[in-house]
Motif scaffolding. Structure first.
Motif, PDB file in Angstrom:
ATOM      1  N   ILE A  20       0.841  -1.204   0.000  1.00 60.02           N
ATOM      2  CA  ILE A  20       0.000   0.000   0.000  1.00 60.02           C
ATOM      3  C   ILE A  20       0.875   1.254   0.000  1.00 60.02           C
ATOM      4  O   ILE A  20       0.657   2.193  -0.766  1.00 60.02           O
ATOM      5  CB  ILE A  20      -0.966  -0.009   1.199  1.00 60.02           C
ATOM      6  N   ILE A  21       1.888   1.256   0.868  1.00 62.99           N
ATOM      7  CA  ILE A  21       2.794   2.404   0.941  1.00 62.99           C
ATOM      8  C   ILE A  21       3.562   2.576  -0.368  1.00 62.99           C
ATOM      9  O   ILE A  21       3.668   3.686  -0.900  1.00 62.99           O
ATOM     10  CB  ILE A  21       3.759   2.242   2.135  1.00 62.99           C
ATOM     11  N   ALA A  22       4.073   1.462  -0.903  1.00 61.01           N
ATOM     12  CA  ALA A  22       4.857   1.518  -2.145  1.00 61.01           C
ATOM     13  C   ALA A  22       4.033   2.007  -3.333  1.00 61.01           C
ATOM     14  O   ALA A  22       4.574   2.612  -4.262  1.00 61.01           O
ATOM     15  CB  ALA A  22       5.444   0.141  -2.451  1.00 61.01           C
ATOM     16  N   SER A  23       2.716   1.778  -3.281  1.00 61.52           N
ATOM     17  CA  SER A  23       1.850   2.210  -4.386  1.00 61.52           C
ATOM     18  C   SER A  23       1.800   3.729  -4.511  1.00 61.52           C
ATOM     19  O   SER A  23       1.557   4.265  -5.596  1.00 61.52           O
ATOM     20  CB  SER A  23       0.425   1.680  -4.184  1.00 61.52           C
ATOM     21  N   GLY A  24       1.997   4.411  -3.381  1.00 63.57           N
ATOM     22  CA  GLY A  24       1.927   5.873  -3.382  1.00 63.57           C
ATOM     23  C   GLY A  24       0.520   6.410  -3.544  1.00 63.57           C
ATOM     24  O   GLY A  24       0.314   7.631  -3.637  1.00 63.57           O
ATOM     25  N   LYS A  25      -0.466   5.519  -3.556  1.00 63.34           N
ATOM     26  CA  LYS A  25      -1.850   5.957  -3.760  1.00 63.34           C
ATOM     27  C   LYS A  25      -2.381   6.712  -2.542  1.00 63.34           C
ATOM     28  O   LYS A  25      -2.007   6.431  -1.408  1.00 63.34           O
ATOM     29  CB  LYS A  25      -2.740   4.748  -4.054  1.00 63.34           C
ATOM     30  N   LYS A  26      -3.273   7.636  -2.805  1.00 62.95           N
ATOM     31  CA  LYS A  26      -3.882   8.435  -1.737  1.00 62.95           C
ATOM     32  C   LYS A  26      -5.351   8.039  -1.528  1.00 62.95           C
ATOM     33  O   LYS A  26      -6.183   8.857  -1.142  1.00 62.95           O
ATOM     34  CB  LYS A  26      -3.792   9.923  -2.076  1.00 62.95           C
ATOM     35  N   SER A  27      -5.648   6.769  -1.807  1.00 60.70           N
ATOM     36  CA  SER A  27      -7.026   6.276  -1.674  1.00 60.70           C
ATOM     37  C   SER A  27      -7.323   5.959  -0.215  1.00 60.70           C
ATOM     38  O   SER A  27      -7.475   4.794   0.179  1.00 60.70           O
ATOM     39  CB  SER A  27      -7.205   5.019  -2.544  1.00 60.70           C
ATOM     40  N   TYR A  28      -7.388   7.017   0.578  1.00 64.67           N
ATOM     41  CA  TYR A  28      -7.522   6.863   2.032  1.00 64.67           C
ATOM     42  C   TYR A  28      -8.879   6.279   2.426  1.00 64.67           C
ATOM     43  O   TYR A  28      -9.849   6.372   1.669  1.00 64.67           O
ATOM     44  CB  TYR A  28      -7.308   8.208   2.720  1.00 64.67           C
ATOM     45  N   GLY A  29      -8.926   5.692   3.622  1.00 68.71           N
ATOM     46  CA  GLY A  29     -10.183   5.167   4.140  1.00 68.71           C
ATOM     47  C   GLY A  29     -10.005   3.818   4.822  1.00 68.71           C
ATOM     48  O   GLY A  29      -8.903   3.425   5.206  1.00 68.71           O
ATOM     49  N   VAL A  30     -11.110   3.106   4.965  1.00 68.75           N
ATOM     50  CA  VAL A  30     -11.138   1.817   5.661  1.00 68.75           C
ATOM     51  C   VAL A  30     -11.023   0.680   4.644  1.00 68.75           C
ATOM     52  O   VAL A  30     -11.685   0.699   3.596  1.00 68.75           O
ATOM     53  CB  VAL A  30     -12.449   1.659   6.463  1.00 68.75           C
TER      54      VAL A  30
END
Length: 286
Positions: free
Chosen positions: A198-208
């Motif tokens: 998840i961290i390596a993806s760099g995505k900002k798709s925050y949430g649960v």
């Protein structure tokens, strides 16, 4: 990879994150001691983040003694809820993204259906109530967060169901294991890998998000698998939960739908028994 800081580094998941970080060659990562990063000390947490300047903070600190929590309500609330809020505030003040680990025990578990992230959380024990409180504290304070609910966590580290069963299986000829509570075991090494993905993806798709291994089983079948894989000769009898009363009530069915996390981060999640084989091999080789 961006700099990462682990809170609760000495616990089961913290140790797994350290192992996986070493395997993956992740060097810009900090594992403070409990004294350096105590979840109950807001000023200490803030000073730690100011000093280390992490891009991501992973919160593995939790009060997880489910039955003891029924008596130690304030301590459970302090660690799981208040402490999570302190950490979220420190992350907000220091522009860090928080990965916060939660639990399937936020659900009531009375309905036989795959639980998704939008289902109503309705915990039935103190541990679940305080973990849900922690989720709510994080979400209310910090927009930049990933809340990962997991279930039945085990590994070659710390105390967990797999290691307890291996110990009891070596000592006894017969065991009674609850057969009417259904969920999914999760190898903490797999969860650690998912967090780094998840961290390596760099995505900002925050949430649960929900993360456990794939598949469905009962505690009875989980125990049977542990003994089969480890070639432990012990008779295992299925018993109802009512025959083994505990102080805290458990969800009867807490199998989580992982579609959201798989689709968003392109994760390939291992089947629970496959991961159990890997874990028992590690335990045997220790």
């Amino acid at each position: 990879m961006s700099k990462i800081l682990i809170i609760g580094a000495g616990g089961q998941l913290g140790q797994c994150l350290k192992t996986v970080a070493e395997r993956r060659g992740i060097s810009d990562i900090v594992f403070p001691t409990e004294n350096e990063g105590n979840i109950l000390e807001a000023e200490l947490l803030n000073a730690l983040l100011e000093r280390e300047k992490p891009a991501y903070v992973i919160n593995c600190a939790a009060y997880t003694a489910v039955d003891k929590a029924e008596d130690e309500v304030e301590l459970s609330k302090a660690v799981n809820e208040t402490g999570a809020g302190y950490l979220a505030s420190a992350c907000k003040a220091n522009q860090a993204i928080l990965v916060h680990v939660s639990t399937d025990f936020v659900f009531e578990g009375k309905e036989v259906k795959l639980l998704n992230e939008d289902d109503v959380a309705k915990p039935i024990n103190v541990y679940g109530v305080t973990k849900l409180g922690g989720e709510q504290a994080v979400a209310s304070i910090l927009d930049e967060h990933f809340i990962l609910r997991t279930s039945w966590l085990y590994s070659e580290y710390a105390n967990n169901f797999v290691k307890t069963m291996l110990k009891l299986g070596a000592e006894r000829d017969e065991l009674g294991i609850i057969a009417d509570q259904v969920g999914t075991p999760t190898y903490a090494i797999d969860l650690a890998n998912a967090i780094f993905d998840i961290i390596a993806s760099g995505k900002k798709s925050y949430g649960v998000y929900h993360y456990s291994n794939e598949g469905v089983t009962s505690w009875y079948d989980f125990a049977k698998a542990i003994f089969d894989i480890s070639e432990t000769a012990v008779k295992v009898n299925p018993i109802p939960g009512s025959a083994y009363p505990t102080k805290a009530q458990r969800p009867a069915f807490s199998v989580m739908d992982k579609s959201k996390i798989k689709n968003e981060f392109n994760l390939d999640i291992p089947y629970w028994r496959t991961s159990l084989v890997a874990c028992i091999s590690k335990i045997n080789n220790k």
